[in-house]
Write an enzyme that holds these catalytic residues in place. Sequence first.
Site, mmCIF file in Angstrom:
data_model
loop_
_atom_site.group_PDB
_atom_site.id
_atom_site.type_symbol
_atom_site.label_atom_id
_atom_site.label_comp_id
_atom_site.label_asym_id
_atom_site.label_seq_id
_atom_site.Cartn_x
_atom_site.Cartn_y
_atom_site.Cartn_z
ATOM 1 N N HIS A 81 34.014 -0.593 3.169
ATOM 2 C CA HIS A 81 33.022 -1.288 4.021
ATOM 3 C C HIS A 81 33.388 -1.191 5.505
ATOM 4 O O HIS A 81 33.183 -2.135 6.268
ATOM 5 C CB HIS A 81 32.892 -2.767 3.628
ATOM 6 N N ASN A 154 26.716 -7.488 -2.378
ATOM 7 C CA ASN A 154 26.202 -6.134 -2.155
ATOM 8 C C ASN A 154 24.693 -6.109 -2.360
ATOM 9 O O ASN A 154 24.113 -7.089 -2.832
ATOM 10 C CB ASN A 154 26.845 -5.154 -3.145
ATOM 11 N N HIS A 345 35.828 -13.576 2.544
ATOM 12 C CA HIS A 345 36.699 -13.774 1.382
ATOM 13 C C HIS A 345 35.887 -14.484 0.287
ATOM 14 O O HIS A 345 35.410 -15.599 0.523
ATOM 15 C CB HIS A 345 37.890 -14.650 1.794
ATOM 16 N N TYR A 368 41.347 -10.070 -0.562
ATOM 17 C CA TYR A 368 40.747 -10.210 0.773
ATOM 18 C C TYR A 368 41.707 -10.805 1.790
ATOM 19 O O TYR A 368 41.759 -10.360 2.931
ATOM 20 C CB TYR A 368 39.423 -10.990 0.676
HETATM 21 FE FE1 HDE Z 1 35.173 -5.907 -1.709
HETATM 22 N N1 HDE Z 1 36.656 -5.620 -0.363
HETATM 23 N N2 HDE Z 1 36.468 -5.596 -3.214
HETATM 24 N N3 HDE Z 1 33.663 -6.023 -3.081
HETATM 25 N N4 HDE Z 1 33.845 -6.160 -0.271
HETATM 26 C C1 HDE Z 1 36.515 -5.646 0.960
HETATM 27 O O1 HDE Z 1 37.931 -6.800 2.432
HETATM 28 C C2 HDE Z 1 37.800 -5.579 -3.090
HETATM 29 C C3 HDE Z 1 33.787 -5.943 -4.431
HETATM 30 C C4 HDE Z 1 32.524 -6.466 -0.394
HETATM 31 O O2 HDE Z 1 31.662 -7.075 5.861
HETATM 32 C C5 HDE Z 1 37.819 -5.601 1.697
HETATM 33 O O3 HDE Z 1 37.934 -7.528 4.547
HETATM 34 C C6 HDE Z 1 38.427 -5.487 -4.381
HETATM 35 C C7 HDE Z 1 32.602 -6.390 -5.084
HETATM 36 C C8 HDE Z 1 31.900 -6.517 0.906
HETATM 37 O O4 HDE Z 1 33.783 -7.545 6.139
HETATM 38 C C9 HDE Z 1 38.850 -5.598 0.562
HETATM 39 C C10 HDE Z 1 37.398 -5.440 -5.285
HETATM 40 C C11 HDE Z 1 31.741 -6.731 -4.076
HETATM 41 C C12 HDE Z 1 32.911 -6.234 1.806
HETATM 42 C C13 HDE Z 1 37.955 -5.598 -0.663
HETATM 43 C C14 HDE Z 1 36.169 -5.502 -4.545
HETATM 44 C C15 HDE Z 1 32.417 -6.486 -2.836
HETATM 45 C C16 HDE Z 1 34.108 -6.022 1.058
HETATM 46 C C17 HDE Z 1 37.924 -4.516 2.728
HETATM 47 C C18 HDE Z 1 37.474 -5.320 -6.783
HETATM 48 C C19 HDE Z 1 30.308 -7.256 -4.194
HETATM 49 C C20 HDE Z 1 32.781 -6.136 3.312
HETATM 50 C C21 HDE Z 1 37.987 -5.220 4.068
HETATM 51 C C22 HDE Z 1 38.315 -6.294 -7.393
HETATM 52 C C23 HDE Z 1 30.224 -8.542 -4.870
HETATM 53 C C24 HDE Z 1 32.977 -7.476 3.953
HETATM 54 C C25 HDE Z 1 37.938 -6.625 3.756
HETATM 55 C C26 HDE Z 1 32.786 -7.356 5.440
HETATM 56 C C27 HDE Z 1 35.353 -5.750 1.628
HETATM 57 C C28 HDE Z 1 38.483 -5.601 -1.888
HETATM 58 C C29 HDE Z 1 34.917 -5.433 -5.158
HETATM 59 C C30 HDE Z 1 31.779 -6.715 -1.582
HETATM 60 C C31 HDE Z 1 39.873 -4.514 0.598
HETATM 61 C C32 HDE Z 1 39.905 -5.431 -4.650
HETATM 62 C C33 HDE Z 1 32.346 -6.487 -6.585
HETATM 63 C C34 HDE Z 1 30.428 -6.806 1.207
HETATM 64 O O5 HDE Z 1 39.635 -6.737 0.576
#
Ligand code: HDE
Length: 730
Positions: A81, A154, A345, A368
Amino acid sequence: MKKSHPKKTGKSTQNIKVEALAEVTPNPDGTRLTTNQGLVINDDTNSLKGGERGPSLLEDFHLREKITHFDHERIPERVVHARGAAAHGFFQCYKGNSELTKAGFLTDPSRKTPVFVRFSTVAGSRGSSDLARDVRGFAVKFYTDEGIFDLVGNNIPVFFIQDAIKFPDFIHAVKPEPNNEIPQAASAHDTFYDFISLSPETLHMLMWVMSDRAIPRSFRMIEGFGIHTFRFINAAGKSRFVKFHWKPLLGMHSVLWDEAQKISGTDPDFHRRDLWDTIANGGVAEWEFGVQVVEEKDEHKFDFDLLDPTKIIPEEMVPVQRIGKLTLNRNPDNFFAETEQVAFHPGHLVPGIDFTDDPLLQGRLFSYTDTQLTRLGGPNFAQIPINRPTCPMHNNQRDGHMQQIINPGDASYHPNTVGGGCPMQARENMGAFVSYAEKMNGAKVRGKTAKFFDHFSQAALFFNSQSEPEQNHITDALTFELGMVKRAAIVDRMLFLLAKIDAEMANKIAQGLGRVVPKSIEGRLNMNVGADAGKETETKPVKKSSFTSPALSMANTVKDTIKTRKIAFLAGDGVDEESLAAMKKALTSEGAIVAVIAPHGGTIKGSKGGQIPVDFSLLNAASVLFDAVYVPGGADSVAAVRADAKSIHFMNEMYKHCKAIAATGEGVELIRASSIKMNDKAKGKNDKTDPALIVEENGDAKKISAKFIKAIAQHRNWDREKIAKATIPA
Ligand code: HDE
């Protein structure tokens, strides 16, 4: 002359007039340029030298401070993202929902809760294109009176994987390949499909990502989903399961893949600019907040597990109740300080909302905070202005990099008497968060329930619920993507799995690739020797269900407005001024934005002698940046426009991308000069009438504006797609 700063004018970046951009003064409110220590600077353009032609002196503290700061201006981009755009706004619920939850922002309709929302693509780097075929992040930070609530969702309601432990593998597979960092922001490559074809749980989401939802027309036209099942808890302590939804008031609309690729070249900031310009021009972006609520007793009544993030609850089974509205109405002042530094988060909760044991959600709860420590440089990122709660915040956490709070007093521990016992714990009935006392019993295992292994029913449900054009787009997308995969064995595994979802679709893709769908994929199952070995369903026949979910098709979305649609007017000197003005008035009074595109910049002369400002010259304009086109009459005007063959290309593309086209008077000649097949007796053609091709040779704009507006509101006339493919050059 006193001029205003661009921030204060709030002008858009694309519709902005050149004069307005020039209204920049380096010192709008008389502040002095200083060092970071507050020392007023006399010369910011010459470094301190030993003589005018001599060496720079180490002593130049201003030079050193300025360059050192510059050297450290970048922070690590988000690992996923990375590319995003954001806006401020507010949330308000329609009525009290206290039967469902005790969350204050959802139970008090008089409260306007401030929000900051960041949209993003997932796979690409910060500098990649907005129009990548990808999921869009939809992360909402609610600054509630009870603390921050982040709904980090999402625009697709399911996820690729069921368990957080697979996330690093999945992301490594979709990101550019590690040896050459190619391709950027694209899933069309071997490693992605290698992973997908070995992990059939990904197939449901793959169908969504290959659908038009992955190439939206605008952030303002996407749905949003919390994905995981969460819990609502009411004041009496009753818990229910809940899925969160965002429904865009403008409906859900997308561009075609051909357009997406071209927009990536002509305006890679297309979505960012769209959001920014809308708000800068005084508009808003709006969504309704919806919830699907499931009683605890019904937890196991579905064919799927509520804890499985690769499954939806079809809206036809559990309706979405719309309980509030999100309005975005203010652009950030500073991209880095706000959009880049915002830290979401999924574990930021408020009383009244709680988790479930969805194994993907559980892993996210760790990830997060962990990522912000690196990205934002330490444990105090919650003190960055965009991340601060708006309600009081007190605890015994101290020190660390970039601590911003000067905590007085000698007690920084709990329990204490030295500090008068402060800060004190509170009881649940005093507003404290208390985790829902969910019953837990079970052996410590690596595994999941049997329902998690059905990977095909909902993938098929999604495909079967699409309209014919949408199904064609999915088939085309998969043919395109798999056409970029070099290893035949990966393609064959994909074809085999896709045939389980829909045999006809898989056959069409195979045909496009010059392959056949294999009958078996030997050796595949042996690769999994973990707890899931032998449990995957890919070798079992898929039950064909007659159940479809109309809510899954974008064909059934809102199509009653042209608000904020961008309409191109192709005109030159001598344009029929009255028609141009009448059409402009009709469209703008419905909320559309009109841009005059002419062979040259500046102004064009109208037929009545008026001067009409030009928004873009043909050189700067591209059809893919507009929703519809109108060509007014005026023989000289049309001749001037036609003299640049780009205008013919413009018309052809408008047609190819199924957009509304209108022409009056001599304007019709431009259509005749293009490859567009018209219902045109003059040309001896009498094709099926196209409701989005509106021509009036003997009348003016007033005669056709209502029809044109209706056609634009439909977004596209997909019925035209086949004929356009056969007749319009690329
Ligand atoms: Fe994320 N995801 N994600 N994700 N995610 C990040 O956090 C992660 C997942 C989502 O505009 C990171 O600050 C793991 C699902 C959005 O700042 C990180 C897993 C969904 C955003 C991270 C998922 C999301 C992130 C990268 C699986 C939809 C952007 C930078 C266990 C429900 C937020 C950050 C923004 C961002 C990890 C799966 C949505 C690395 C480990 C499912 C919208 O922490």
